[in-house]
Design a protein around this motif. Structure first.
Motif, PDB file in Angstrom:
ATOM      1  N   ALA A  54       0.585  -1.532   0.307  1.00 46.73           N
ATOM      2  CA  ALA A  54      -0.236  -0.186  -0.116  1.00 46.73           C
ATOM      3  C   ALA A  54       0.892   1.252   0.014  1.00 46.73           C
ATOM      4  CB  ALA A  54      -0.994  -0.005   1.204  1.00 46.73           C
ATOM      5  N   PRO A  55       1.685   1.414   0.826  1.00 43.26           N
ATOM      6  CA  PRO A  55       2.683   2.312   1.039  1.00 43.26           C
ATOM      7  C   PRO A  55       3.106   2.716  -0.760  1.00 43.26           C
ATOM      8  CG  PRO A  55       3.309   0.985   2.264  1.00 43.26           C
ATOM      9  CD  PRO A  55       2.765   0.380   1.949  1.00 43.26           C
ATOM     10  N   ILE A  56       3.324   1.452  -1.949  1.00 46.07           N
ATOM     11  CA  ILE A  56       4.285   1.806  -3.228  1.00 46.07           C
ATOM     12  C   ILE A  56       2.779   2.306  -3.789  1.00 46.07           C
ATOM     13  CG2 ILE A  56       5.395   0.634  -4.324  1.00 46.07           C
ATOM     14  CD1 ILE A  56       7.001  -1.247  -2.126  1.00 46.07           C
ATOM     15  N   LEU A  57       2.592   1.338  -4.153  1.00 47.17           N
ATOM     16  CA  LEU A  57       0.741   1.836  -4.531  1.00 47.17           C
ATOM     17  C   LEU A  57      -0.131   2.702  -4.300  1.00 47.17           C
ATOM     18  CD1 LEU A  57       0.464  -2.166  -5.223  1.00 47.17           C
ATOM     19  CD2 LEU A  57       1.414  -1.041  -6.654  1.00 47.17           C
ATOM     20  N   MET A  58      -0.200   2.949  -3.032  1.00 46.82           N
ATOM     21  CA  MET A  58      -1.180   4.152  -3.241  1.00 46.82           C
ATOM     22  C   MET A  58      -0.852   5.230  -2.398  1.00 46.82           C
ATOM     23  SD  MET A  58      -4.517   1.561  -1.333  1.00 46.82           S
ATOM     24  CE  MET A  58      -5.803   2.731  -1.168  1.00 46.82           C
ATOM     25  N   LEU A  59      -0.017   5.905  -2.720  1.00 42.16           N
ATOM     26  CA  LEU A  59       1.004   7.078  -2.628  1.00 42.16           C
ATOM     27  C   LEU A  59       0.538   8.314  -2.935  1.00 42.16           C
ATOM     28  CD1 LEU A  59       3.292   8.267  -1.746  1.00 42.16           C
ATOM     29  CD2 LEU A  59       4.089   8.295  -3.790  1.00 42.16           C
ATOM     30  N   GLU A  60      -1.114   8.415  -3.487  1.00 42.12           N
ATOM     31  CA  GLU A  60      -1.844   9.346  -3.526  1.00 42.12           C
ATOM     32  C   GLU A  60      -2.951   9.137  -2.730  1.00 42.12           C
ATOM     33  OE1 GLU A  60      -0.936  12.030  -4.715  1.00 42.12           O
ATOM     34  OE2 GLU A  60       1.438  11.522  -4.958  1.00 42.12           O
ATOM     35  N   TYR A  61      -3.491   7.852  -1.805  1.00 35.93           N
ATOM     36  CA  TYR A  61      -4.525   7.768  -2.104  1.00 35.93           C
ATOM     37  C   TYR A  61      -4.239   7.078   0.492  1.00 35.93           C
ATOM     38  CZ  TYR A  61      -6.211   7.718  -5.831  1.00 35.93           C
ATOM     39  OH  TYR A  61      -7.641   7.355  -7.008  1.00 35.93           O
ATOM     40  N   SER A  62      -3.436   8.218   0.891  1.00 40.45           N
ATOM     41  CA  SER A  62      -2.622   7.910   2.317  1.00 40.45           C
ATOM     42  C   SER A  62      -2.287   6.733   2.519  1.00 40.45           C
ATOM     43  CB  SER A  62      -4.216   8.123   2.753  1.00 40.45           C
ATOM     44  OG  SER A  62      -4.031   8.308   4.308  1.00 40.45           O
ATOM     45  N   GLN A  63      -1.917   6.142   1.621  1.00 45.02           N
ATOM     46  CA  GLN A  63      -0.872   5.154   1.870  1.00 45.02           C
ATOM     47  C   GLN A  63      -0.725   3.766   2.565  1.00 45.02           C
ATOM     48  OE1 GLN A  63       2.442   8.013   2.920  1.00 45.02           O
ATOM     49  NE2 GLN A  63       3.913   6.586   1.934  1.00 45.02           N
ATOM     50  N   ALA A  64      -2.108   3.400   2.839  1.00 40.41           N
ATOM     51  CA  ALA A  64      -2.706   2.937   3.262  1.00 40.41           C
ATOM     52  C   ALA A  64      -4.032   2.147   2.713  1.00 40.41           C
ATOM     53  CB  ALA A  64      -3.245   2.747   4.600  1.00 40.41           C
TER      54      ALA A  64
END
Length: 442
Positions: A322-332
């Motif tokens: 998540a910290p990599i794939l959801m960088l623009e989405y609160s990383q979680a």
């Protein structure tokens, strides 16, 4: 050859030493697990530095204690074959299958560390019991609170977390030792632990009251609304037996009557929209009621997480994706089921959902106040946060494992069962059992 009495004394001494070491390791795990001292709300990353080195050292020592308990205690091995530990291990195994294609190189170490703590927590429960473990959790979160408050007031570069909201508005929340949400969860767990130890007579009022006030103040500064709501629910469950007494029912009825009268007066005056808007604005971080009604952006985060899961529904992306794939989405993913599903695939998500339903059952079906209160906190917190299965297990994961493992251990733990029966005769609380006095692994 030592005489039998000397052998018994030696075994008790060794067990006491192991119990003390285990207690210290739980304290260190609670403190170091979520520890992330950084400035200016830096991006969440997993790399080898001084903090991670300390976490790895604690995890390594926990692995040694867990291995010793596993090899020497049939009861530990028996407990690990019961359903809740097997389900947790299955989730971790499914996440481990994603290792060859995992997004993060830290996925496999995270999986192994969590497996280590599954075994370690079973051993810790046998050695310390509920009371011993909750005192260790309380000690760990107390250290966290003191350090976070120190940074907040004296080193704001590390103690303040500037959260960027809509229209460029920045809200400063207390962080210091970790993200404000993690700090908030630790603080409310400290509050629940304090109240439980006060109820069971371990803490006196002159210690419990100021400690609880400090935890409440720190939780307010961190301003994690999920943590505050989950903590309030857990505390209500902790005192549910008091609330169902005649005095409790009378007080609840009086409050309900006052509330109904207040609502009636608001609607009669035609001010309901204005009042609701003001309440929502107070609860929101930005002062805008729309922040609450929109779910604080959770719907967009969940939609992104579901989209990523659909790309790999069977295997998953591994831990720390998540910290990599959801960088623009609160990383979680901000949901425990989605967190497990993103890491291990749909089957892992279904297994996690089953464990949370087990927690729901424990909220109302367990005879232990502590298990009920911690389970209530966990269920609500997991709805909107990645509360459990952390990279390095901290207070939330430890408390969760305690809740789901302890009920399947009771039959095997004859020493604890004896203490439970004795406590029923001398104490009005049925969960006043366990403690560091346990003579050792069963």
């Amino acid at each position: 050859m030592l005489p039998l009495s000397a052998q018994i004394r030696r075994a008790l001494s060794e067990s006491s030493t192991l119990a003390s070491l285990t207690w210290c390791l739980v304290v260190l795990s609670v403190f170091f697990g979520p520890l992330d001292i950084s400035s200016d709300a830096e991006t969440m990353t997993v790399g080898l530095d001084g903090q991670v080195a300390c976490k790895l050292l604690v995890a390594g020592m926990a692995a040694l204690v867990g291995a010793y308990g596993f090899l020497t205690s049939p009861s530990v091995r028996q407990t690990l074959t019961t359903l809740p530990p097997l389900v947790v291990m299955s989730i971790l195994a499914l996440a481990g299958l994603a290792t060859p294609i995992a997004i993060s190189s830290a996925s496999l170490p995270t999986t192994l560390i969590n497996i280590t703590f599954v075994v370690f927590m079973v051993v810790a429960l046998f050695l310390l019991g509920l009371r011993g473990l909750v005192t260790a959790v309380l000690a760990g979160v107390t250290v966290t609170m003191c350090l976070a408050l120190f940074f907040y007031f004296f080193v704001p570069k590390y103690g303040l977390f500037p959260e960027l909201l809509a229209d460029g508005l920045v809200v400063n929340r207390m962080s210091g030792t970790a993200h404000p949400n993690a700090v908030g969860r630790a603080m409310v767990l400290g509050g629940i632990s304090t109240l439980y130890l006060f109820r069971t007579g371990t803490l006196r009022l002159n210690v419990a009251l100021p400690l609880f006030v400090c935890f409440g103040f720190a939780a307010y500064l961190a301003w994690s609304r999920t943590a505050l709501l989950a903590g309030t629910f857990g505390m209500a469950i902790l005192f549910l037996d008091r609330l169902t007494t005649r005095a409790g029912v009378a007080a609840a009825a009086a409050l309900a009557l006052v509330g109904v009268m207040g609502l009636a007066s608001v609607y009669v005056s035609g001010q309901e929209d204005h009042v609701v808007g003001k309440v929502l604005a107070k609860v929101s971080k930005s002062g805008d009621a729309e922040e609450i009604t929109s779910g604080t952006g959770r719907s967009e985060i969940w939609a992104k997480a579901i989209s990523l899961i659909s790309d790999r529904p069977l295997i998953g992306h591994g831990f720390n994706a998540a910290p990599i794939l959801m960088l623009e989405y609160s990383q979680a993913t901000h949901n425990a089921v989605l967190h497990a599903t993103l890491a291990g695939g749909l089957l892992a998500g279904v297994l996690m959902l089953g464990l949370l339903f087990w927690n729901v059952f424990l909220v109302f079906g367990s005879e232990h106040l502590l298990i009920r209160a911690f389970s209530a906190f966990t269920v609500l917190s997991c709805l909107t946060e990645d509360t459990i299965l952390e990279t390095f297990p901290g207070p939330c994961t430890i408390v969760w494992l305690l809740c789901i493992f302890y009920p399947v251990m009771v039959d095997a733990r004859q020493v604890d069962a004896i203490k439970a029966r004795k406590s029923l005769q001398s104490d009005r609380f049925p969960d006043n059992v366990g403690g560091a006095q346990n003579p050792g692994l069963a």
